[in-house]
Design an enzyme around this catalytic site. Sequence first.
Site, PDB file in Angstrom:
ATOM      1  CG  ASP A 292      40.875  37.522  27.278  1.00  0.00           C
ATOM      2  OD1 ASP A 292      39.706  37.360  27.676  1.00  0.00           O
ATOM      3  OD2 ASP A 292      41.255  38.564  26.715  1.00  0.00           O
TER       4      ASP A 292
ATOM      5  CG  ASN B 290      37.813  35.194  40.835  1.00  0.00           C
ATOM      6  OD1 ASN B 290      37.168  35.593  41.797  1.00  0.00           O
ATOM      7  ND2 ASN B 290      38.810  35.906  40.299  1.00  0.00           N
TER       8      ASN B 290
ATOM      9  CE1 TYR C  27      30.053  41.966  38.716  1.00  0.00           C
ATOM     10  CE2 TYR C  27      28.451  42.659  40.363  1.00  0.00           C
ATOM     11  CZ  TYR C  27      29.582  41.942  40.014  1.00  0.00           C
ATOM     12  OH  TYR C  27      30.247  41.195  40.962  1.00  0.00           O
TER      13      TYR C  27
ATOM     14  CE  LYS D 289      29.550  38.315  39.089  1.00  0.00           C
ATOM     15  NZ  LYS D 289      30.644  37.364  38.861  1.00  0.00           N
TER      16      LYS D 289
ATOM     17  CB  THR E 150      38.512  43.884  44.639  1.00  0.00           C
ATOM     18  OG1 THR E 150      37.222  44.066  44.060  1.00  0.00           O
ATOM     19  CG2 THR E 150      38.491  42.760  45.640  1.00  0.00           C
TER      20      THR E 150
HETATM   21  P1  NAP Z   1      39.024  42.351  40.594  1.00  0.00           P
HETATM   22  O1  NAP Z   1      40.017  42.622  41.656  1.00  0.00           O
HETATM   23  O2  NAP Z   1      38.691  43.398  39.592  1.00  0.00           O
HETATM   24  O3  NAP Z   1      39.468  41.004  39.853  1.00  0.00           O
HETATM   25  C1  NAP Z   1      38.825  40.566  38.686  1.00  0.00           C
HETATM   26  C2  NAP Z   1      39.784  39.649  37.971  1.00  0.00           C
HETATM   27  O4  NAP Z   1      39.149  39.190  36.767  1.00  0.00           O
HETATM   28  C3  NAP Z   1      41.087  40.348  37.537  1.00  0.00           C
HETATM   29  O5  NAP Z   1      42.159  39.459  37.712  1.00  0.00           O
HETATM   30  C4  NAP Z   1      40.848  40.617  36.066  1.00  0.00           C
HETATM   31  O6  NAP Z   1      42.023  40.686  35.295  1.00  0.00           O
HETATM   32  C5  NAP Z   1      40.071  39.360  35.719  1.00  0.00           C
HETATM   33  N1  NAP Z   1      39.421  39.462  34.402  1.00  0.00           N
HETATM   34  C6  NAP Z   1      38.563  40.394  33.949  1.00  0.00           C
HETATM   35  N2  NAP Z   1      38.253  40.140  32.669  1.00  0.00           N
HETATM   36  C7  NAP Z   1      38.927  39.023  32.308  1.00  0.00           C
HETATM   37  C8  NAP Z   1      39.041  38.263  31.132  1.00  0.00           C
HETATM   38  N3  NAP Z   1      38.393  38.595  30.015  1.00  0.00           N
HETATM   39  N4  NAP Z   1      39.817  37.149  31.144  1.00  0.00           N
HETATM   40  C9  NAP Z   1      40.484  36.788  32.255  1.00  0.00           C
HETATM   41  N5  NAP Z   1      40.458  37.488  33.402  1.00  0.00           N
HETATM   42  C10 NAP Z   1      39.687  38.588  33.419  1.00  0.00           C
HETATM   43  O7  NAP Z   1      37.599  41.952  41.221  1.00  0.00           O
HETATM   44  P2  NAP Z   1      37.186  40.975  42.426  1.00  0.00           P
HETATM   45  O8  NAP Z   1      36.321  41.761  43.315  1.00  0.00           O
HETATM   46  O9  NAP Z   1      38.367  40.266  42.978  1.00  0.00           O
HETATM   47  O10 NAP Z   1      36.237  39.961  41.638  1.00  0.00           O
HETATM   48  C11 NAP Z   1      36.370  38.554  41.716  1.00  0.00           C
HETATM   49  C12 NAP Z   1      35.003  37.927  41.618  1.00  0.00           C
HETATM   50  O11 NAP Z   1      34.225  38.254  42.772  1.00  0.00           O
HETATM   51  C13 NAP Z   1      34.175  38.412  40.418  1.00  0.00           C
HETATM   52  O12 NAP Z   1      33.466  37.312  39.853  1.00  0.00           O
HETATM   53  C14 NAP Z   1      33.199  39.396  41.041  1.00  0.00           C
HETATM   54  O13 NAP Z   1      32.023  39.547  40.279  1.00  0.00           O
HETATM   55  C15 NAP Z   1      32.939  38.707  42.369  1.00  0.00           C
HETATM   56  N6  NAP Z   1      32.367  39.562  43.410  1.00  0.00           N
HETATM   57  C16 NAP Z   1      33.094  40.590  43.916  1.00  0.00           C
HETATM   58  C17 NAP Z   1      32.543  41.380  44.926  1.00  0.00           C
HETATM   59  C18 NAP Z   1      33.304  42.518  45.528  1.00  0.00           C
HETATM   60  O14 NAP Z   1      32.715  43.237  46.377  1.00  0.00           O
HETATM   61  N7  NAP Z   1      34.551  42.729  45.188  1.00  0.00           N
HETATM   62  C19 NAP Z   1      31.246  41.097  45.409  1.00  0.00           C
HETATM   63  C20 NAP Z   1      30.527  40.053  44.857  1.00  0.00           C
HETATM   64  C21 NAP Z   1      31.109  39.272  43.859  1.00  0.00           C
HETATM   65  P3  NAP Z   1      42.828  42.087  35.082  1.00  0.00           P
HETATM   66  O15 NAP Z   1      43.672  42.281  36.296  1.00  0.00           O
HETATM   67  O16 NAP Z   1      43.613  41.827  33.838  1.00  0.00           O
HETATM   68  O17 NAP Z   1      41.796  43.167  34.921  1.00  0.00           O
END
Ligand code: NAP
Length: 253
Positions: free
Chosen positions: A60, A87, A176, A180, A211
Amino acid sequence: MDAEPKRIALITGANQGIGLQIAKDLAAQSLVVLIGSRNPVRGEDAANLVGKNAHALQLDVTDEGSIQLAAEHIQRRFGRIDVLVNNAAISRSRQMPGTTLEERIKSTRVSSLSLDELRDVWETNVFGVVAVTQAMLPLLRQSKAARIVNVSSSVGSLTKNSDRDFIYRSTFNPVYPASKAALNAMTVAMAIELESEGIKVNAACPGFTKTNLNNYSGTQTVEEGAREPVRLALLGPDGPTGTFTDSAGPIPW
Ligand code: NAP
């Protein structure tokens, strides 16, 4: 002759979404992947899905004790990390069921946001990244070619958001998007400090990806979203440091 030892990658928040796909892609390139997951059961499930090169690791990023135990475990079991992918992130800490879009937008404005919400999001997306990187640096320093990838977003680009024509400008807010922008600043600070040691630190934007973070409203697949972070994780000796890119190329800070 001995085969080259497998490279070791730690990915935070790798139990779902883009992080899980990054883990799959790095495992497919024969790296050993450590699936950081705050929930151990979800971490095990993800590691089983990725296959034999994957190990679940309770992590975490907001919990100092959890980070320390993870670092000690990696030290004992592997002795080093070659790739750290920061990530894990959240877009908000509060669920707001039954609220209108207008109310949700208002809840992120400087004039009306909750400071607790702001602190929670920055705790994960900014301080969590610094805390994990700090704890893992002794292990990264044991690698011959360490790489750090910070998973950022173009919505945090201060340059883009200063352009009145940028389509996401109206959604820029301190929660958010600004987290970033702060992560980008941390990326530059890390790259500057670590460049003399050959540790390359870069920020990647995955693009708008379907996601949990956006209630699956993204337009890209996780395979597409993982592409740029994976490229940066596998940079060779001539690769850059201190950059911010997506799969189409450089993004202005
Ligand atoms: P996601 O599916 O919500 O995955 C986020 C992950 O982070 C999950 O595994 C979550 O765990 C974990 N997490 C959250 N808080 C945490 C903590 N305190 N300790 C450890 N793990 C934690 O989102 P995603 O879209 O794949 O995001 C991945 C990255 O891509 C992020 O940095 C996000 O900002 C970036 N991003 C995403 C997008 C997009 O369109 N999706 C666009 C630009 C950037 P849980 O499963 O336990 O919640």
